[in-house]
Scaffold this motif. Structure first.
Motif, PDB file in Angstrom:
ATOM      1  N   PHE A  71      33.376   1.013  44.447  1.00 41.57           N
ATOM      2  CA  PHE A  71      33.773   0.690  45.822  1.00 41.57           C
ATOM      3  C   PHE A  71      35.127   1.298  46.158  1.00 41.57           C
ATOM      4  N   LYS A  72      36.054   1.267  45.188  1.00 41.25           N
ATOM      5  CA  LYS A  72      37.371   1.859  45.408  1.00 41.25           C
ATOM      6  C   LYS A  72      37.266   3.352  45.680  1.00 41.25           C
ATOM      7  N   ASN A  73      36.257   3.983  45.064  1.00 43.25           N
ATOM      8  CA  ASN A  73      36.076   5.425  45.229  1.00 43.25           C
ATOM      9  C   ASN A  73      34.986   5.761  46.267  1.00 43.25           C
ATOM     10  N   LYS A  74      34.733   4.780  47.170  1.00 44.63           N
ATOM     11  CA  LYS A  74      33.854   4.998  48.329  1.00 44.63           C
ATOM     12  C   LYS A  74      32.408   5.304  47.955  1.00 44.63           C
ATOM     13  N   VAL A  75      31.926   4.676  46.885  1.00 39.53           N
ATOM     14  CA  VAL A  75      30.510   4.767  46.525  1.00 39.53           C
ATOM     15  C   VAL A  75      29.828   3.506  47.060  1.00 39.53           C
ATOM     16  N   SER A  76      28.741   3.667  47.787  1.00 40.64           N
ATOM     17  CA  SER A  76      28.114   2.531  48.453  1.00 40.64           C
ATOM     18  C   SER A  76      27.281   1.680  47.493  1.00 40.64           C
ATOM     19  N   TYR A  77      27.090   0.436  47.886  1.00 35.40           N
ATOM     20  CA  TYR A  77      26.232  -0.488  47.135  1.00 35.40           C
ATOM     21  C   TYR A  77      24.809   0.060  47.048  1.00 35.40           C
ATOM     22  N   LYS A  78      24.339   0.662  48.140  1.00 36.96           N
ATOM     23  CA  LYS A  78      22.985   1.204  48.182  1.00 36.96           C
ATOM     24  C   LYS A  78      22.794   2.305  47.142  1.00 36.96           C
ATOM     25  N   THR A  79      23.785   3.168  46.986  1.00 38.12           N
ATOM     26  CA  THR A  79      23.704   4.246  45.993  1.00 38.12           C
ATOM     27  C   THR A  79      23.635   3.689  44.579  1.00 38.12           C
ATOM     28  N   MET A  80      24.474   2.672  44.326  1.00 39.56           N
ATOM     29  CA  MET A  80      24.492   2.075  42.983  1.00 39.56           C
ATOM     30  C   MET A  80      23.168   1.372  42.672  1.00 39.56           C
ATOM     31  N   LEU A  81      22.644   0.624  43.639  1.00 39.57           N
ATOM     32  CA  LEU A  81      21.388  -0.085  43.430  1.00 39.57           C
ATOM     33  C   LEU A  81      20.237   0.884  43.194  1.00 39.57           C
ATOM     34  N   ALA A  82      20.235   1.995  43.938  1.00 42.58           N
ATOM     35  CA  ALA A  82      19.177   2.999  43.773  1.00 42.58           C
ATOM     36  C   ALA A  82      19.196   3.595  42.369  1.00 42.58           C
ATOM     37  N   GLU A  83      20.385   3.819  41.825  1.00 40.09           N
ATOM     38  CA  GLU A  83      20.487   4.386  40.479  1.00 40.09           C
ATOM     39  C   GLU A  83      20.075   3.369  39.426  1.00 40.09           C
ATOM     40  N   VAL A  84      20.399   2.098  39.657  1.00 42.96           N
ATOM     41  CA  VAL A  84      19.958   1.034  38.749  1.00 42.96           C
ATOM     42  C   VAL A  84      18.435   0.963  38.740  1.00 42.96           C
ATOM     43  N   GLU A  85      17.822   1.017  39.911  1.00 38.43           N
ATOM     44  CA  GLU A  85      16.363   0.980  40.015  1.00 38.43           C
ATOM     45  C   GLU A  85      15.732   2.145  39.263  1.00 38.43           C
ATOM     46  N   GLU A  86      16.327   3.325  39.409  1.00 40.55           N
ATOM     47  CA  GLU A  86      15.791   4.509  38.721  1.00 40.55           C
ATOM     48  C   GLU A  86      15.906   4.357  37.207  1.00 40.55           C
ATOM     49  N   ASN A  87      17.032   3.810  36.747  1.00 36.43           N
ATOM     50  CA  ASN A  87      17.220   3.604  35.310  1.00 36.43           C
ATOM     51  C   ASN A  87      16.220   2.599  34.750  1.00 36.43           C
ATOM     52  N   ILE A  88      16.034   1.497  35.465  1.00 34.98           N
ATOM     53  CA  ILE A  88      15.095   0.466  35.002  1.00 34.98           C
ATOM     54  C   ILE A  88      13.680   1.027  34.963  1.00 34.98           C
ATOM     55  N   LYS A  89      13.328   1.829  35.962  1.00 33.91           N
ATOM     56  CA  LYS A  89      11.998   2.435  36.006  1.00 33.91           C
ATOM     57  C   LYS A  89      11.763   3.309  34.776  1.00 33.91           C
ATOM     58  N   SER A  90      12.806   3.988  34.300  1.00 35.39           N
ATOM     59  CA  SER A  90      12.660   4.901  33.160  1.00 35.39           C
ATOM     60  C   SER A  90      12.405   4.174  31.841  1.00 35.39           C
ATOM     61  N   THR A  91      12.676   2.855  31.808  1.00 36.12           N
ATOM     62  CA  THR A  91      12.506   2.091  30.558  1.00 36.12           C
ATOM     63  C   THR A  91      11.157   1.378  30.481  1.00 36.12           C
ATOM     64  N   ALA A  92      10.298   1.561  31.480  1.00 35.36           N
ATOM     65  CA  ALA A  92       9.026   0.826  31.519  1.00 35.36           C
ATOM     66  C   ALA A  92       8.210   1.041  30.243  1.00 35.36           C
ATOM     67  N   GLY A  93       8.110   2.295  29.794  1.00 35.41           N
ATOM     68  CA  GLY A  93       7.340   2.598  28.585  1.00 35.41           C
ATOM     69  C   GLY A  93       7.906   1.908  27.357  1.00 35.41           C
ATOM     70  N   ALA A  94       9.239   1.944  27.215  1.00 37.45           N
ATOM     71  CA  ALA A  94       9.885   1.312  26.059  1.00 37.45           C
ATOM     72  C   ALA A  94       9.672  -0.191  26.065  1.00 37.45           C
ATOM     73  N   ILE A  95       9.720  -0.812  27.248  1.00 35.04           N
ATOM     74  CA  ILE A  95       9.535  -2.259  27.348  1.00 35.04           C
ATOM     75  C   ILE A  95       8.114  -2.652  26.955  1.00 35.04           C
ATOM     76  N   LEU A  96       7.135  -1.875  27.424  1.00 34.35           N
ATOM     77  CA  LEU A  96       5.740  -2.163  27.067  1.00 34.35           C
ATOM     78  C   LEU A  96       5.525  -2.017  25.563  1.00 34.35           C
ATOM     79  N   ILE A  97       6.146  -1.006  24.956  1.00 31.32           N
ATOM     80  CA  ILE A  97       6.018  -0.807  23.507  1.00 31.32           C
ATOM     81  C   ILE A  97       6.658  -1.974  22.756  1.00 31.32           C
ATOM     82  N   LEU A  98       7.823  -2.434  23.222  1.00 29.22           N
ATOM     83  CA  LEU A  98       8.478  -3.571  22.584  1.00 29.22           C
ATOM     84  C   LEU A  98       7.581  -4.802  22.597  1.00 29.22           C
ATOM     85  N   LEU A  99       6.971  -5.078  23.728  1.00 33.17           N
ATOM     86  CA  LEU A  99       6.077  -6.234  23.826  1.00 33.17           C
ATOM     87  C   LEU A  99       4.883  -6.083  22.890  1.00 33.17           C
TER      88      LEU A  99
END
Length: 493
Positions: A71-99
């Motif tokens: 926020f101090k460096n003018k990065v929006s909440y929307k940008t951060m949330l979108a990157e979090v969503e993309e990261n979580i999406k990339s772990t779907a295979g690993a999560i299924l394998i763990l289960l």
């Protein structure tokens, strides 16, 4: 200044790396330092219980600190949330394998596969080769269970007692137990760290395991030779009496070499490059079928009935797959080993991965990971320097954050892009994370792993650290391979 003027996205395969030209290296390091301080305090307060959930929340707090920097460096909440969503999406295979790994462990317990491995493994004990036998037995059991903690808390305790009766140093025995246990912890597809490392680096589970064999097998061979030589220097007395444990295993399960058909078939599927989920699902289903054939009394006990019918069989197998199940035994040493957590046991690691992706996603979005990586690359411009920096960071986090998982997660996110910039395949990073993050945790007294194993085995870390050769030799082996460019896989052009 508007966000778009100083943020740029670089697409590399499936991952977008965001560079923030306004972010200084000190600002990029603030969330990492805050995370380390909070984790160190959290582990000091909770001890081993920090793994139960509080460490996961600390990751979320670390993400909040990173968001404030953003926020101090003018990065929006929307940008951060979108990157979090993309990261979580990339772990779907690993999560299924763990289960699926959790479900596999459950059916392999109630079918008698894991108990049979222990039963036959204990019978190879011989006073002359006791230490190397400890190493091999613990390696086999840890591969079967995917857990160095379970191995140490069960067979490890028994082996410490046997070694002490033979007049062998408890430090030596503990070193052999932990060397074998962590070999299995690294190489087993059922290990959470073995799933976590490729998830962080961006490769798949079995590619990671195959690539680890290049450094892990030579290290294990040197360790075997070390304990063979050490064994010949020992003057032993007494007899290795394992008959009580063998009798109690035999009392609880129908032991048969035919049970090894299932793990052999799973290994064949893996060698044939069958997708991991398919291989693990096949192993789970076969484990359930073999449980009904060989251990109907165990399935009935888990289902809470005296006679097994279709409904009870279904209930018993499904409980082993999904939740914690225990097979009755009066032997205190075997109680933990006769317990499996099913899919439910893996939820803690799933939780850790998801919140690690929150921390990593926010760090990505604000440009911190790219800034740290470029700074480190400026310090270590060579391939060997990059490996050395990764090893040093993993070991450093084991010392400072006192947590094995964070020693994999944080460097995994920090260096993923740096390895790609050097045209190195992600399995180079995942292997290095395991060679330096997974195995060195047990050598640090205040790390959760070091504290756990010292407490369980009743041997201080300082007494076994030298003899845990596999653990401290692994980082040197990975650096040796890097220095001479041995089996360093590059990305395909």
């Amino acid at each position: 200044m508007q966000e778009g003027k100083h943020l740029s996205k670089i697409k590399t395969g499936e991952q977008k790396i965001i560079k923030n030209n306004e972010l200084s290296i000190w600002e990029a390091l603030i969330p990492v330092l805050a995370l380390i301080i909070m984790l160190a305090y959290n582990v000091a307060v909770f001890g081993d219980d920090a793994l139960s959930g509080s460490n996961q929340f600390i990751l979320l707090l670390g993400g909040a600190v990173a968001a404030m920097v953003g926020f101090k460096n003018k990065v929006s909440y929307k940008t951060m949330l979108a990157e979090v969503e993309e990261n979580i999406k990339s772990t779907a295979g690993a999560i299924l394998i763990l289960l699926m790994v959790g479900s596999l462990a459950g059916t392999w317990l109630i079918s008698g596969i894991i108990p049979s491995m222990i039963y036959y493994g204990l019978q190879i004990l011989n006073p002359t080769i006791f230490l190397v036998a400890c190493l091999i037995i613990c390696a086999v059991i840890s591969i079967a269970t995917g857990s160095s903690w379970t191995t140490a808390a069960t067979v490890g305790i028994a082996l410490i007692g046997i070694g002490d009766a033979l007049g062998i140093s408890m430090g030596m025995t503990a070193g052999a137990v932990l060397s074998g246990a962590y070999f299995g912890d690294k190489m087993s597809p059922m290990s959470d760290t073995t799933n976590l490392a490729p998830a962080m680096a961006g490769t798949d589970l079995f590619t990671h395991i195959r690539y680890m064999t290049y450094t892990t097998v030579p290290t294990f061979c040197v360790t075997i030779l070390f304990f063979i030589i050490l064994g010949f220097t020992q003057t032993t007395s007494g007899e290795a009496d394992t008959q009580t444990i063998l009798n109690d295993i035999d009392k609880a399960f129908t032991i048969s070499p035919l049970l090894f058909i299932v793990p052999v078939l799973v290994i064949v599927l893996i060698i044939k490059k069958t997708p991991p989920l398919v291989a693990l699902l096949a192993g789970t289903i076969l484990g359930g079928i073999f449980a009904l054939i060989f251990q109907p009394h165990v399935v009935a006990q888990i289902a809470g009935v005296k006679s097994l019918d279709f409904n009870a069989a279904y209930k018993g197998v499904m409980q082993a797959i999904t939740v914690e199940t225990s097979v009755a035994t009066d032997n205190e040493v075997l109680k933990d080993l006769f317990t499996a957590g099913g899919m439910k046991k893996m939820l803690g690691t799933v939780w850790l991965i998801l919140l690690a992706m929150v921390f990593g996603g926010v760090m990505d979005a604000i440009g911190a990971l790219a800034r740290i990586s470029s700074f480190m690359l400026g310090l270590f411009d060579s391939v060997f320097g990059l490996y050395a920096s990764t090893v040093g960071t993993c070991i450093g986090l084991n010392f400072t954050a006192s947590d094995q998982y964070l020693a994999i997660v944080v460097p995994g996110k920090m260096y993923a892009q740096a390895f790609k910039d050097k045209n190195l395949a992600p399995e180079n990073l995942s292997r290095t994370l395991e060679d330096s993050g997974t195995v060195t945790s047990v050598l640090i007294p205040w790390n959760t792993c070091g504290a756990y194993h010292a407490g369980v085995l009743g041997v201080p870390v300082v007494d076994y650290a030298f003899y845990a050769m596999f653990n401290w030799l692994s980082p040197f082996m990975t650096l040796l391979f890097a220095a001479f460019r041995i089996k360093i896989k590059e990305l395909k052009k």
